[in-house]
Design an enzyme around this catalytic site. Sequence first.
Site, PDB file in Angstrom:
ATOM      1  N   ASP A  40      -3.402 -14.402  -1.998  1.00 41.37           N
ATOM      2  CA  ASP A  40      -2.975 -14.749  -0.631  1.00 41.37           C
ATOM      3  C   ASP A  40      -4.175 -14.854   0.301  1.00 41.37           C
ATOM      4  O   ASP A  40      -4.282 -15.776   1.102  1.00 41.37           O
ATOM      5  CB  ASP A  40      -2.013 -13.686  -0.077  1.00 41.37           C
ATOM      6  CG  ASP A  40      -0.695 -13.625  -0.838  1.00 41.37           C
ATOM      7  OD1 ASP A  40      -0.339 -14.629  -1.492  1.00 41.37           O
ATOM      8  OD2 ASP A  40      -0.018 -12.572  -0.773  1.00 41.37           O
TER       9      ASP A  40
ATOM     10  N   TYR B  79       0.844  -1.208   0.000  1.00 35.66           N
ATOM     11  CA  TYR B  79       0.000   0.000   0.000  1.00 35.66           C
ATOM     12  C   TYR B  79       0.876   1.253   0.000  1.00 35.66           C
ATOM     13  O   TYR B  79       0.536   2.256  -0.638  1.00 35.66           O
ATOM     14  CB  TYR B  79      -0.964   0.012   1.194  1.00 35.66           C
ATOM     15  CG  TYR B  79      -1.874  -1.185   1.197  1.00 35.66           C
ATOM     16  CD1 TYR B  79      -2.551  -1.573   0.037  1.00 35.66           C
ATOM     17  CD2 TYR B  79      -2.040  -1.973   2.330  1.00 35.66           C
ATOM     18  CE1 TYR B  79      -3.343  -2.700   0.008  1.00 35.66           C
ATOM     19  CE2 TYR B  79      -2.845  -3.100   2.312  1.00 35.66           C
ATOM     20  CZ  TYR B  79      -3.489  -3.453   1.151  1.00 35.66           C
ATOM     21  OH  TYR B  79      -4.278  -4.574   1.130  1.00 35.66           O
TER      22      TYR B  79
END
Lengths: 88, 376
Positions: free
Chosen positions: B238, B123
């Site tokens: 994931d 991020y």
Amino acid sequence: MTDNSDSYMITVIGHGEFEQQDRTLLQSIERQQIDVHYHCREGFCGACRTRIKKGSVTYLTEPLAYINDDEILPCCCRANSDIEIELD
Amino acid sequence: MKYTTFNQHTVNALLEPMFFGHPVNVARYDQQRHSIFEKLIEKQISFFWRPEEVDVSKDRVDFQQLSDSEKHIFISNLKYQTLLDSVQGRSPNIAFLPIISLPELETWVETWSFFETIHSRSYTHILRNLFTDPSEVFDDIVVNEEIKVRASDISKYYDDLIFATQLWQTQGEGIHQAYGETHVINMRELKKKLYLCMCSVNALEAIRFYVSFACTFAFAERKLMEGNSKIIRLIARDENLHLTSTQHILNLWADGKDDPEMAEIAIECREQSTAIFLQAVEQEKQWATYLFQHGSMIGLNKDILCQYVEFIANHRMRAIGLEAPFAITDNPLPWMNTYLNSDTVQVAPQESEISSYLVGQIDSEVSSDEFDDFDL
């Protein structure tokens, strides 16, 4: 493990009956234009989890997602007999 | 029971429950009570990736061209994802490791958390590219009321379990006073807190994350912010694995394949567990209202996103043996499937650890006829 010459009948309750043609059961179902939920297509997410009513399947890769005894993951298996399945 | 980092008593890990047995001593994986966790570790490690490998530079141009309402959707969504991974990067370690009693589960939790930290770092990678100084975005995460409501709900069950575990491990079972409050600590209560926490983690990774993925991929459907979308696809892959792990834990308990007391608790807490999921669904719907408050975007609006929340919640709740509470049966965002398909997550074979590429590279079999034309 995979014998592509095996032709078994797949019955999807509410969607009719057809012959297994593809590498995976999921591909065979998709060929019939039946809307089926999937994500990973590798057996680890469990999105395609489906109830099996009759018959049995062979896994091409071992499923990592949790499945109950009466459930299969179409993305990583194929029928090894005529089967009857129910999509959610 | 006091925690020890290396339990010096002989323990047969094949007879231990997943949680609240004896602390783990030898980190060995040659034998496993629940082999699924070892398989999940292998799979997760094979997914290894780094945010820097994904080029996000084109996103900066795309971002400048978004309308104000779209910018609000994109940035708010990213803030929410940052919050979720901030929590997930630390909480499973802190909450679960002190009470885990199986080496394969311990290592799974550590592997799982490590990947959440990759997500958090990505991020920063995305935001650094969009803004010269991303501080304004990060700083808002702890003051934005809409995000704070979610944060407190997400962290509540973790915090509750962590605090009760700390009391138990320092003072044992009993009635304890701490911070002016009375706490009843016994094994049954601890296990209940663990059960509810696991349900809440499952709801977070199985529902909340998917709402945010839908927003990201809605931009990619319009060929916008594609670098960002590539990263989120890796994150989604994931997360798919993580939610599988908590589904396994919950189902192992419910099926009586682990700690028999947890099977009782699963039945006892069924209503509370359902409520946790329904509360998550409700909050995600409120979040959708906030996201689209200045207007929708092509391909996604508040109503469709709310339908998707219900659709995904049905699936996830059924997966852990709860009733599917919503009427919706068709996926309102069919294109989501494509983005969540791990086959289409593009990576070069030498970068990704594709098992067929790495395993068997060295031919270790040498037969005697290899030396046939060899003269001394």
